[in-house]
Structure formats: C-alpha cells, structure tokens
Design a protein around this motif. Structure first.
Motif, PDB file in Angstrom:
ATOM      1  N   ARG A  34     -25.807  18.048  24.756  1.00 60.99           N
ATOM      2  CA  ARG A  34     -27.247  18.232  24.576  1.00 60.99           C
ATOM      3  C   ARG A  34     -27.627  17.948  23.132  1.00 60.99           C
ATOM      4  N   LEU A  35     -28.930  17.881  22.892  1.00 54.46           N
ATOM      5  CA  LEU A  35     -29.422  17.735  21.530  1.00 54.46           C
ATOM      6  C   LEU A  35     -29.244  19.066  20.811  1.00 54.46           C
ATOM      7  N   MET A  36     -28.628  19.020  19.646  1.00 54.33           N
ATOM      8  CA  MET A  36     -28.278  20.245  18.927  1.00 54.33           C
ATOM      9  C   MET A  36     -29.072  20.365  17.634  1.00 54.33           C
ATOM     10  N   ARG A  37     -29.360  21.586  17.247  1.00 56.06           N
ATOM     11  CA  ARG A  37     -29.965  21.834  15.951  1.00 56.06           C
ATOM     12  C   ARG A  37     -28.893  21.716  14.871  1.00 56.06           C
ATOM     13  N   ILE A  38     -29.275  21.143  13.739  1.00 62.48           N
ATOM     14  CA  ILE A  38     -28.313  20.983  12.656  1.00 62.48           C
ATOM     15  C   ILE A  38     -27.710  22.323  12.259  1.00 62.48           C
ATOM     16  N   GLU A  39     -28.534  23.357  12.168  1.00 59.52           N
ATOM     17  CA  GLU A  39     -28.008  24.644  11.726  1.00 59.52           C
ATOM     18  C   GLU A  39     -27.018  25.228  12.720  1.00 59.52           C
ATOM     19  N   PRO A 202     -20.423  -1.094  15.640  1.00 59.63           N
ATOM     20  CA  PRO A 202     -20.072  -0.074  16.638  1.00 59.63           C
ATOM     21  C   PRO A 202     -18.915  -0.545  17.510  1.00 59.63           C
ATOM     22  N   ILE A 203     -18.026   0.370  17.839  1.00 61.26           N
ATOM     23  CA  ILE A 203     -16.897   0.058  18.706  1.00 61.26           C
ATOM     24  C   ILE A 203     -17.125   0.734  20.047  1.00 61.26           C
ATOM     25  N   LYS A 204     -17.186  -0.071  21.078  1.00 66.80           N
ATOM     26  CA  LYS A 204     -17.496   0.432  22.408  1.00 66.80           C
ATOM     27  C   LYS A 204     -16.450   1.443  22.866  1.00 66.80           C
ATOM     28  N   GLY A 205     -16.915   2.554  23.412  1.00 66.10           N
ATOM     29  CA  GLY A 205     -16.038   3.613  23.895  1.00 66.10           C
ATOM     30  C   GLY A 205     -15.803   4.719  22.889  1.00 66.10           C
ATOM     31  N   GLU A 206     -16.079   4.460  21.611  1.00 69.48           N
ATOM     32  CA  GLU A 206     -15.909   5.500  20.601  1.00 69.48           C
ATOM     33  C   GLU A 206     -17.113   6.432  20.573  1.00 69.48           C
ATOM     34  N   ARG A 207     -16.919   7.593  19.960  1.00 73.04           N
ATOM     35  CA  ARG A 207     -17.995   8.562  19.831  1.00 73.04           C
ATOM     36  C   ARG A 207     -18.770   8.299  18.542  1.00 73.04           C
ATOM     37  N   ALA A 208     -20.058   8.592  18.583  1.00 74.00           N
ATOM     38  CA  ALA A 208     -20.919   8.425  17.421  1.00 74.00           C
ATOM     39  C   ALA A 208     -21.751   9.681  17.234  1.00 74.00           C
ATOM     40  N   ASN A 222     -34.867  22.006  11.163  1.00 71.88           N
ATOM     41  CA  ASN A 222     -34.026  21.402  10.121  1.00 71.88           C
ATOM     42  C   ASN A 222     -33.321  20.150  10.589  1.00 71.88           C
ATOM     43  N   GLY A 223     -33.862  19.528  11.623  1.00 69.05           N
ATOM     44  CA  GLY A 223     -33.263  18.301  12.127  1.00 69.05           C
ATOM     45  C   GLY A 223     -32.392  18.535  13.345  1.00 69.05           C
ATOM     46  N   ALA A 224     -32.004  17.436  13.968  1.00 71.17           N
ATOM     47  CA  ALA A 224     -31.239  17.502  15.208  1.00 71.17           C
ATOM     48  C   ALA A 224     -30.040  16.569  15.151  1.00 71.17           C
ATOM     49  N   VAL A 225     -29.037  16.915  15.957  1.00 76.45           N
ATOM     50  CA  VAL A 225     -27.793  16.150  16.028  1.00 76.45           C
ATOM     51  C   VAL A 225     -27.489  15.853  17.493  1.00 76.45           C
ATOM     52  N   ALA A 226     -27.120  14.623  17.774  1.00 74.86           N
ATOM     53  CA  ALA A 226     -26.587  14.253  19.083  1.00 74.86           C
ATOM     54  C   ALA A 226     -25.204  13.654  18.865  1.00 74.86           C
ATOM     55  N   TYR A 227     -24.362  13.759  19.869  1.00 76.16           N
ATOM     56  CA  TYR A 227     -23.003  13.254  19.759  1.00 76.16           C
ATOM     57  C   TYR A 227     -22.659  12.629  21.102  1.00 76.16           C
ATOM     58  N   GLY A 228     -22.454  11.310  21.119  1.00 75.01           N
ATOM     59  CA  GLY A 228     -22.244  10.650  22.394  1.00 75.01           C
ATOM     60  C   GLY A 228     -21.371   9.423  22.300  1.00 75.01           C
ATOM     61  N   LYS A 229     -21.144   8.809  23.457  1.00 72.78           N
ATOM     62  CA  LYS A 229     -20.261   7.649  23.549  1.00 72.78           C
ATOM     63  C   LYS A 229     -21.047   6.353  23.391  1.00 72.78           C
ATOM     64  N   ILE A 230     -20.482   5.435  22.608  1.00 67.31           N
ATOM     65  CA  ILE A 230     -21.045   4.094  22.485  1.00 67.31           C
ATOM     66  C   ILE A 230     -20.673   3.324  23.750  1.00 67.31           C
ATOM     67  N   GLU A 260     -28.447  -4.890  19.239  1.00 71.12           N
ATOM     68  CA  GLU A 260     -28.505  -3.449  19.447  1.00 71.12           C
ATOM     69  C   GLU A 260     -27.250  -2.956  20.151  1.00 71.12           C
ATOM     70  N   PHE A 261     -27.126  -1.632  20.196  1.00 68.37           N
ATOM     71  CA  PHE A 261     -26.113  -0.985  21.023  1.00 68.37           C
ATOM     72  C   PHE A 261     -26.727   0.280  21.589  1.00 68.37           C
ATOM     73  N   ILE A 262     -26.101   0.807  22.620  1.00 68.30           N
ATOM     74  CA  ILE A 262     -26.639   1.975  23.309  1.00 68.30           C
ATOM     75  C   ILE A 262     -25.612   3.102  23.262  1.00 68.30           C
ATOM     76  N   VAL A 263     -26.099   4.288  22.940  1.00 67.70           N
ATOM     77  CA  VAL A 263     -25.269   5.491  22.939  1.00 67.70           C
ATOM     78  C   VAL A 263     -25.754   6.399  24.058  1.00 67.70           C
ATOM     79  N   GLU A 264     -24.832   6.906  24.853  1.00 70.09           N
ATOM     80  CA  GLU A 264     -25.197   7.856  25.885  1.00 70.09           C
ATOM     81  C   GLU A 264     -25.341   9.230  25.234  1.00 70.09           C
ATOM     82  N   ALA A 265     -26.575   9.567  24.914  1.00 72.85           N
ATOM     83  CA  ALA A 265     -26.880  10.802  24.196  1.00 72.85           C
ATOM     84  C   ALA A 265     -28.371  11.070  24.308  1.00 72.85           C
ATOM     85  N   PRO A 266     -28.801  12.324  24.169  1.00 71.27           N
ATOM     86  CA  PRO A 266     -30.226  12.647  24.251  1.00 71.27           C
ATOM     87  C   PRO A 266     -30.930  12.444  22.917  1.00 71.27           C
ATOM     88  N   GLY A 267     -32.226  12.135  22.982  1.00 66.40           N
ATOM     89  CA  GLY A 267     -33.035  12.013  21.784  1.00 66.40           C
ATOM     90  C   GLY A 267     -34.483  12.272  22.124  1.00 66.40           C
TER      91      GLY A 267
END
Length: 335
Positions: A34-39, A202-208, A222-230, A260-267
């Motif tokens: 999910r989308l996470m708060r930085i804090e 970007p390297i396909k299959g890696e996390r970003a 204070n901002g948001a963080v997402a972490y997903g697969k390229i 462009e590239f696509i990351v599977e992550a929420p925004g």
C-alpha cells in the motif's frame, strides 16, 4: 495522480518526527503493498526499506500541486538540478510550447511559493520553510497537449534549487536571481546527488522505491512512499489491457518502452514529479501518471531519466555556443 488538479496547496499539518524516531519509538510493521506515510516507514522495522528511504528522501520535495526530484548536484555550482512534470508546473505557465531555456544569470523566473525540500538536518516534516525554485528549461510540447492528456514522452522539465529560503508568509514571495556562491544544502547522507552516476536504467523485475508528496496532506503530511516491482514490457502491456477492460482510462494511453516504465505500485494526486529509485538510490525516473480503478493492479508510469538525459543533450547540442555558455554551468555534471 492522474486527476491533475493545478491548485496551490499548502501544508495542512505538521508532525514533529525525526530521522532517529525508529530508534526511539515502538517499531511499526510496514505493508509495502500500500501507499505508506514517510514517517511510518521511518518508525517501522523494515530496516532495508528504511535505509533506502533515507538515501533518497532528501532529494524529493514539493512543487506547486505536485512533487519534484533533485536529479543531481554535479554542476559547476553544486546547486540542485531537479526534474518535475510539465503538468505540475502547468502547461500554460510556459511562454511557448517550443523548447526553451532561461538564462538564470539575467532572468528571474524564480518563486518561493509551494516550493519545499526536506530540511538539511533530516527531519521528516517540511515545516514552513520555502525554498527558491527556478525553472531552467523545458522541451518541445505538443500544441494539443493539456495538463491531463500530456503523454509521458513530453511530461518533464528541469529546474534549479539554490540556498535561498524564507518562511511561508504573504503570497507571493520571490527570490532574487539564482545564487551560485555556495553548493545546495540538502539532506543527502549518502551523497546520492554527487555520485559518479546519479541515475540508471530500470531493470525489469527489480523492486523500486517511489517517493512523492500527495495533495492529501491530512493523511500524508510528510510525504508518501510506495515500493513495487518494475514490470517487463509484456507485463506492462498485460496490466494496461486489464485496466482498459476495467474502465480505467490509463489503459488507453499507449505504452512506449523506450521512454517510460511501469511500476506495480499505488499512487495518488500530487506524487507526479516524485522520484523512482533503485535499490542503490540511483534515480530511474519521475512519476507522471497512475491508475485509479480499484480491484485491479495499481500502476505508476514513470519517464526514464535516460530519456530526459537524451533530450537534454539533444537540446543543448542544438544551441549556438553563446546559449550553451549560459546553461552549461547548471547541467554540466549530466551532459
């Protein structure tokens, strides 16, 4: 994020959370789906994600209704060369749709309002300090493009951040000409912005890791963080097909793997212009579009820094020497 509301947004709340909170508070679990708060990440027990966030978070700030990402400080002055999205700046704000640059030694397009970067001491909240923001150049933009329809291939521009700062006050406030007498003071504990290679493909299959500042400052002060697969090109096309079937208009936007590239992550809205980084903190691209429909995989589209770098070099090489001399000092480290 795709609902591009060109509004001036001010911080609606302040949470006093320090970089060292993870050592002083109860450890919180981090759900990277999910989308996470930085804090929350800073207080969490995912130390690998926390360490990576600390490398990159000082490079991502606010710009108007969206975000901006410091690409590099490897220029003649050590100032912050940043990248953001044209739709964040507002297409009608440019004097022309043709590629142009500003001679920052004599022209002052700078503004303080809604421009912030994390404080140099590493605190997670931005507070009320505004940072001078100077648009430097943009590239050709289609006449038919709007803030909501512009494609990733055109949705980026470059700017400069220097050390001029003021407290948020009467609107508007303007800096003087860009100050080149001292390198930018920023939170950059790993010297990411000074590395020999500040960016990579970007390297396909890696996390970003993706960092931005949503317009929803109540839930993400204070901002948001997402972490997903390229995603691979095949995976990207497959998800776009799913989005099209689900009624998300993002599925109707052509995918160009060279740009462009696509990351599977929420925004969400406001993260446009924020950075997408790899596991070593190298900048891979900036966020420009994202899906909105639930019940299907959420995606974020990012413009490759390699494409932005290519456009910079092509534009620079097309200029007469006198014009090159006016901008080279600001982009020298990435030419």
């Amino acid at each position: 994020m795709r609902s591009r509301l060109i509004l001036l947004a001010f911080l609606a709340g302040v949470l006093w959370i320090f970089q060292s909170c993870s050592k002083a508070t109860v450890q919180l679990p981090v759900d990277t789906s999910r989308l996470m708060r930085i804090e929350d990440v800073l207080q969490g027990d995912d130390h690998q994600l926390l360490d990576l966030l600390n490398i990159v978070r000082g490079s991502v700030g606010k710009r108007g209704p969206g975000s901006k990402t410091i690409w590099s400080t490897k220029n003649d002055f050590g100032l912050g060369l940043y990248v953001s999205a044209n739709h964040v700046y507002g297409l009608n704000s440019w004097r022309t749709r043709s590629a142009e640059y500003f001679d920052l030694a004599t022209v002052n397009p700078g503004i303080f309002e809604t421009s912030q970067i994390p404080p140099e001491n590493g605190y997670s909240e931005l507070g009320t300090t505004l940072t001078a923001d100077f648009p430097l150049m943009h590239f050709d933009i289609s006449v038919s493009a709007t803030n909501t329809t512009i494609l990733p291939s055109e949705d980026f521009y470059l700017g400069i951040v220097d050390n001029q700062r003021v407290k948020q006050g009467m609107f508007p406030q303007y800096p003087v000409l860009v100050q080149t007498n001292a390198p930018l003071q920023m939170y950059d504990p790993g010297n990411r912005s000074k590395a020999d290679q500040t960016w990579n493909e970007p390297i396909k299959g890696e996390r970003a890791i993706l960092v931005g500042y949503p317009q929803d400052v109540v839930n993400y002060p204070n901002g948001a963080v997402a972490y997903g697969k390229i995603l691979s090109d095949k995976e990207a096309e497959s998800i776009l097909t799913q989005l099209r079937s689900a009624g998300d208009s993002e599925g109707d936007i052509p995918y160009n793997s060279l740009i462009e590239f696509i990351v599977e992550a929420p925004g969400i809205a406001g993260m446009s212009g924020g950075g997408v980084f790899n596991s070593t903190g190298q900048l891979l691209g900036i966020m420009v579009r994202g899906s909105e429909v639930e019940n299907v995989p959420r995606i974020i589209r990012a413009v490759k820094v390699s494409h932005i770098n290519s456009k910079l070099k092509k534009f620079y090489s097309s200029l007469p020497q006198a014009d090159k001399d006016k901008i080279r000092s600001y982009v020298s480290g990435e030419l």
